[in-house]
Design an enzyme around this catalytic site. Sequence first.
Site, PDB file in Angstrom:
ATOM      1  N   ARG A 191       9.595  -9.880   4.182  1.00 19.71           N
ATOM      2  CA  ARG A 191       9.411  -8.420   4.128  1.00 19.71           C
ATOM      3  C   ARG A 191      10.386  -7.754   3.162  1.00 19.71           C
ATOM      4  NH1 ARG A 191       6.631  -6.888   9.417  1.00 19.71           N
ATOM      5  NH2 ARG A 191       6.970  -4.715   8.959  1.00 19.71           N
ATOM      6  N   TYR A 240       9.637  -5.424   0.063  1.00 20.56           N
ATOM      7  CA  TYR A 240       9.270  -4.041   0.384  1.00 20.56           C
ATOM      8  C   TYR A 240      10.505  -3.285   0.883  1.00 20.56           C
ATOM      9  CZ  TYR A 240       6.521  -0.238   2.558  1.00 20.56           C
ATOM     10  OH  TYR A 240       5.988   0.977   2.928  1.00 20.56           O
ATOM     11  N   LYS A 253      12.469  -0.471  -1.345  1.00 21.78           N
ATOM     12  CA  LYS A 253      12.412   0.931  -0.894  1.00 21.78           C
ATOM     13  C   LYS A 253      13.833   1.464  -0.682  1.00 21.78           C
ATOM     14  CE  LYS A 253       7.971   2.126  -0.349  1.00 21.78           C
ATOM     15  NZ  LYS A 253       7.359   3.347  -0.872  1.00 21.78           N
ATOM     16  N   VAL A 309      -2.127  -2.852  11.920  1.00 20.87           N
ATOM     17  CA  VAL A 309      -2.573  -3.071  13.289  1.00 20.87           C
ATOM     18  C   VAL A 309      -3.706  -2.124  13.695  1.00 20.87           C
ATOM     19  CG1 VAL A 309      -0.751  -1.658  14.378  1.00 20.87           C
ATOM     20  CG2 VAL A 309      -1.754  -3.564  15.610  1.00 20.87           C
ATOM     21  N   VAL A 310      -3.626  -0.847  13.313  1.00 21.41           N
ATOM     22  CA  VAL A 310      -4.657   0.097  13.771  1.00 21.41           C
ATOM     23  C   VAL A 310      -6.010  -0.266  13.161  1.00 21.41           C
ATOM     24  CG1 VAL A 310      -5.406   2.504  13.735  1.00 21.41           C
ATOM     25  CG2 VAL A 310      -3.008   1.961  14.200  1.00 21.41           C
ATOM     26  N   ASN A 342      -6.916  -3.179  11.871  1.00 23.79           N
ATOM     27  CA  ASN A 342      -7.347  -4.485  12.409  1.00 23.79           C
ATOM     28  C   ASN A 342      -8.030  -4.328  13.762  1.00 23.79           C
ATOM     29  OD1 ASN A 342      -6.531  -6.155  10.383  1.00 23.79           O
ATOM     30  ND2 ASN A 342      -5.076  -7.331  11.610  1.00 23.79           N
ATOM     31  N   GLN A 372       6.073  -5.774  21.427  1.00 26.22           N
ATOM     32  CA  GLN A 372       6.779  -5.008  20.377  1.00 26.22           C
ATOM     33  C   GLN A 372       6.172  -3.612  20.310  1.00 26.22           C
ATOM     34  OE1 GLN A 372       4.583  -7.414  19.880  1.00 26.22           O
ATOM     35  NE2 GLN A 372       3.737  -7.519  17.825  1.00 26.22           N
ATOM     36  N   ARG A 424       5.534   0.339  18.376  1.00 30.37           N
ATOM     37  CA  ARG A 424       5.462   1.157  17.182  1.00 30.37           C
ATOM     38  C   ARG A 424       5.124   2.577  17.646  1.00 30.37           C
ATOM     39  NH1 ARG A 424       7.096  -3.010  15.575  1.00 30.37           N
ATOM     40  NH2 ARG A 424       6.580  -4.156  13.656  1.00 30.37           N
TER      41      ARG A 424
HETATM   42  P1  NAD Z   1      -1.919   2.399   0.209  1.00 30.21           P
HETATM   43  O1  NAD Z   1      -1.779   0.963  -0.142  1.00 30.21           O
HETATM   44  O2  NAD Z   1      -3.221   2.870   0.765  1.00 30.21           O
HETATM   45  O3  NAD Z   1      -1.585   3.311  -1.042  1.00 30.21           O
HETATM   46  C1  NAD Z   1      -0.689   2.930  -2.063  1.00 30.21           C
HETATM   47  C2  NAD Z   1      -1.306   3.325  -3.393  1.00 30.21           C
HETATM   48  O4  NAD Z   1      -0.395   2.951  -4.454  1.00 30.21           O
HETATM   49  C3  NAD Z   1      -2.623   2.599  -3.671  1.00 30.21           C
HETATM   50  O5  NAD Z   1      -3.600   3.513  -4.098  1.00 30.21           O
HETATM   51  C4  NAD Z   1      -2.265   1.610  -4.772  1.00 30.21           C
HETATM   52  O6  NAD Z   1      -3.359   1.271  -5.599  1.00 30.21           O
HETATM   53  C5  NAD Z   1      -1.149   2.341  -5.486  1.00 30.21           C
HETATM   54  N1  NAD Z   1      -0.266   1.457  -6.253  1.00 30.21           N
HETATM   55  C6  NAD Z   1       0.304   0.302  -5.844  1.00 30.21           C
HETATM   56  N2  NAD Z   1       1.040  -0.219  -6.837  1.00 30.21           N
HETATM   57  C7  NAD Z   1       0.945   0.656  -7.889  1.00 30.21           C
HETATM   58  C8  NAD Z   1       1.483   0.672  -9.198  1.00 30.21           C
HETATM   59  N3  NAD Z   1       2.282  -0.311  -9.664  1.00 30.21           N
HETATM   60  N4  NAD Z   1       1.166   1.721 -10.005  1.00 30.21           N
HETATM   61  C9  NAD Z   1       0.341   2.715  -9.580  1.00 30.21           C
HETATM   62  N5  NAD Z   1      -0.203   2.728  -8.344  1.00 30.21           N
HETATM   63  C10 NAD Z   1       0.113   1.717  -7.510  1.00 30.21           C
HETATM   64  O7  NAD Z   1      -0.731   2.743   1.199  1.00 30.21           O
HETATM   65  P2  NAD Z   1      -0.388   4.080   2.004  1.00 30.21           P
HETATM   66  O8  NAD Z   1      -0.359   3.715   3.432  1.00 30.21           O
HETATM   67  O9  NAD Z   1      -1.207   5.195   1.539  1.00 30.21           O
HETATM   68  O10 NAD Z   1       1.135   4.308   1.548  1.00 30.21           O
HETATM   69  C11 NAD Z   1       1.499   5.282   0.596  1.00 30.21           C
HETATM   70  C12 NAD Z   1       3.019   5.335   0.482  1.00 30.21           C
HETATM   71  O11 NAD Z   1       3.579   5.669   1.743  1.00 30.21           O
HETATM   72  C13 NAD Z   1       3.648   4.001   0.049  1.00 30.21           C
HETATM   73  O12 NAD Z   1       4.696   4.262  -0.847  1.00 30.21           O
HETATM   74  C14 NAD Z   1       4.181   3.445   1.347  1.00 30.21           C
HETATM   75  O13 NAD Z   1       5.302   2.615   1.126  1.00 30.21           O
HETATM   76  C15 NAD Z   1       4.546   4.704   2.115  1.00 30.21           C
HETATM   77  N6  NAD Z   1       4.526   4.472   3.571  1.00 30.21           N
HETATM   78  C16 NAD Z   1       3.346   4.322   4.232  1.00 30.21           C
HETATM   79  C17 NAD Z   1       3.359   4.065   5.610  1.00 30.21           C
HETATM   80  C18 NAD Z   1       2.103   3.917   6.418  1.00 30.21           C
HETATM   81  O14 NAD Z   1       2.191   3.680   7.622  1.00 30.21           O
HETATM   82  N7  NAD Z   1       0.932   4.062   5.876  1.00 30.21           N
HETATM   83  C19 NAD Z   1       4.590   3.959   6.289  1.00 30.21           C
HETATM   84  C20 NAD Z   1       5.757   4.077   5.554  1.00 30.21           C
HETATM   85  C21 NAD Z   1       5.727   4.356   4.198  1.00 30.21           C
HETATM   86  N1  UDP Z   2       0.025  -6.634  14.708  1.00 28.19           N
HETATM   87  C1  UDP Z   2      -0.739  -7.293  15.680  1.00 28.19           C
HETATM   88  N2  UDP Z   2      -2.019  -7.651  15.374  1.00 28.19           N
HETATM   89  C2  UDP Z   2      -2.584  -7.383  14.169  1.00 28.19           C
HETATM   90  C3  UDP Z   2      -1.809  -6.714  13.185  1.00 28.19           C
HETATM   91  C4  UDP Z   2      -0.505  -6.362  13.485  1.00 28.19           C
HETATM   92  O1  UDP Z   2      -0.273  -7.549  16.794  1.00 28.19           O
HETATM   93  O2  UDP Z   2      -3.760  -7.744  13.978  1.00 28.19           O
HETATM   94  C5  UDP Z   2       1.399  -6.227  15.046  1.00 28.19           C
HETATM   95  C6  UDP Z   2       2.465  -6.620  14.036  1.00 28.19           C
HETATM   96  O3  UDP Z   2       2.965  -7.910  14.320  1.00 28.19           O
HETATM   97  C7  UDP Z   2       3.488  -5.544  14.249  1.00 28.19           C
HETATM   98  C8  UDP Z   2       2.685  -4.309  14.627  1.00 28.19           C
HETATM   99  O4  UDP Z   2       1.406  -4.803  15.044  1.00 28.19           O
HETATM  100  O5  UDP Z   2       4.327  -5.872  15.342  1.00 28.19           O
HETATM  101  C9  UDP Z   2       2.493  -3.331  13.485  1.00 28.19           C
HETATM  102  O6  UDP Z   2       2.038  -4.046  12.358  1.00 28.19           O
HETATM  103  P1  UDP Z   2       1.626  -3.348  10.994  1.00 28.19           P
HETATM  104  O7  UDP Z   2       1.355  -4.433  10.008  1.00 28.19           O
HETATM  105  O8  UDP Z   2       0.554  -2.352  11.244  1.00 28.19           O
HETATM  106  O9  UDP Z   2       2.900  -2.492  10.567  1.00 28.19           O
HETATM  107  P2  UDP Z   2       4.486  -2.801  10.476  1.00 28.19           P
HETATM  108  O10 UDP Z   2       4.790  -4.169  11.026  1.00 28.19           O
HETATM  109  O11 UDP Z   2       4.782  -2.691   9.028  1.00 28.19           O
HETATM  110  O12 UDP Z   2       5.059  -1.738  11.323  1.00 28.19           O
END
Ligand code: NAD
Ligand code: UDP
Length: 318
Positions: free
Chosen positions: A148, A151, A155, A193-194, A196, A215, A217
């Site tokens: 992980r 990422y 970040k 997870v959601v 899936n 675990q 979230r």
């Molecule tokens: P997502 O994967 O749907 O969106 C990410 C977007 O970035 C995609 O459209 C992808 O094509 C684009 N992208 C990836 N690499 C790129 C690059 N090199 N140049 C240009 N575009 C690029 O994900 P999301 O859930 O919408 O997440 C958006 C942002 O929010 C991300 O930065 C992510 O780290 C952050 N974030 C999301 C969550 C969440 O739960 N969804 C949680 C924490 C942080």
């Molecule tokens: N998870 C799970 N089943 C799935 C996908 C995810 O039990 O099919 C669990 C995963 O191991 C984690 C949590 O759900 O503990 C959230 O996973 P997700 O990938 O959505 O986000 P993150 O781990 O980045 O919070």
Amino acid sequence: MGRSYESQKRILVTGGAGFIGSHLIDRLLAHGHEVICADNLFTGAKRNITHLHGNPSFEFLRHDVTFPLYIEVDEIYNLACPASPIHYQHDPVQTTKTSVHGAINMLGLAKRLKCKILQASTSEVYGDPSVHPQSEDYWGNVNPIGPRSCYDESKRCAETLFFDYHRQHDLEIKVARIFNTYGPRMHQADGRVVSNFIVQTLKRQPITIYGDGQQTRSFCYVDDLVDGLIKLMESSREFTGPVNLGNPVEFTIRQLAELVLKECSATLPLQNLPLPPDDPRQRQPDISLAKKVLGWSPKVSLENGIRRTIDYFRGVVS
Ligand code: NAD
Ligand code: UDP
């Protein structure tokens, strides 16, 4: 909802064809702004923004943020980065480049334009937290060399860059630490997870629980999150964050599985699979700072948000 010419801004959203980015763009356009979406479509999809084609206030640029971008805008939301473990681990070196080089390029653009820039950071900067719930002054417990890390660490590095540009160049920055967010337009195969659990339920497949499912979230509906991002961007110049944005109501993964089954009126077996390495045991945002400074807190309950998300997936799952 239109704005006067003077208050209309031209706003860049990187990653705007993704899940959160496309909702943010919808909202910014509804507020009367012009929006440029820069996205390389790695995890995003044109279908997330097809409804905007023909809108004269919207422009799509196929662009990879690891390369510089020369345009003129008033504000930047930097969201470009794959967010799901499957996608960000697919090409971990590219993930780090996207976060770090992407941040440098977008900060460089903001510096030239002297404009505000917001970074979509993440609760992953806290790693597998030893403090619970997580507040912004907690420095985290992150493995620097695990699967992980591409990422989490990139970040973290992006946050460092934001604060160094702020101190060194007096750039106006905003850093949001986003916790697990869900809703329509999540990628149905990104393994989160959601999505899936909903897709498995609609396809009448076993629900895959990693580990014992104990675990936790805390899940934030995307509309709430977008409210928080915009409030943060509009906050006073002095307020940089980092600020947690997420829903503080915590659930176990097993409870989430049961809720999805209930909302779909389905009975399916739960299949236990191994817990991925470095999977955080618990995660819950302390949102006192967002409440105090932004006057923000989430409004949508998990039940309501899950229902809306199920409705969306019914239309896309074949
Ligand atoms: P997502 O994967 O749907 O969106 C990410 C977007 O970035 C995609 O459209 C992808 O094509 C684009 N992208 C990836 N690499 C790129 C690059 N090199 N140049 C240009 N575009 C690029 O994900 P999301 O859930 O919408 O997440 C958006 C942002 O929010 C991300 O930065 C992510 O780290 C952050 N974030 C999301 C969550 C969440 O739960 N969804 C949680 C924490 C942080
Ligand atoms: N998870 C799970 N089943 C799935 C996908 C995810 O039990 O099919 C669990 C995963 O191991 C984690 C949590 O759900 O503990 C959230 O996973 P997700 O990938 O959505 O986000 P993150 O781990 O980045 O919070």
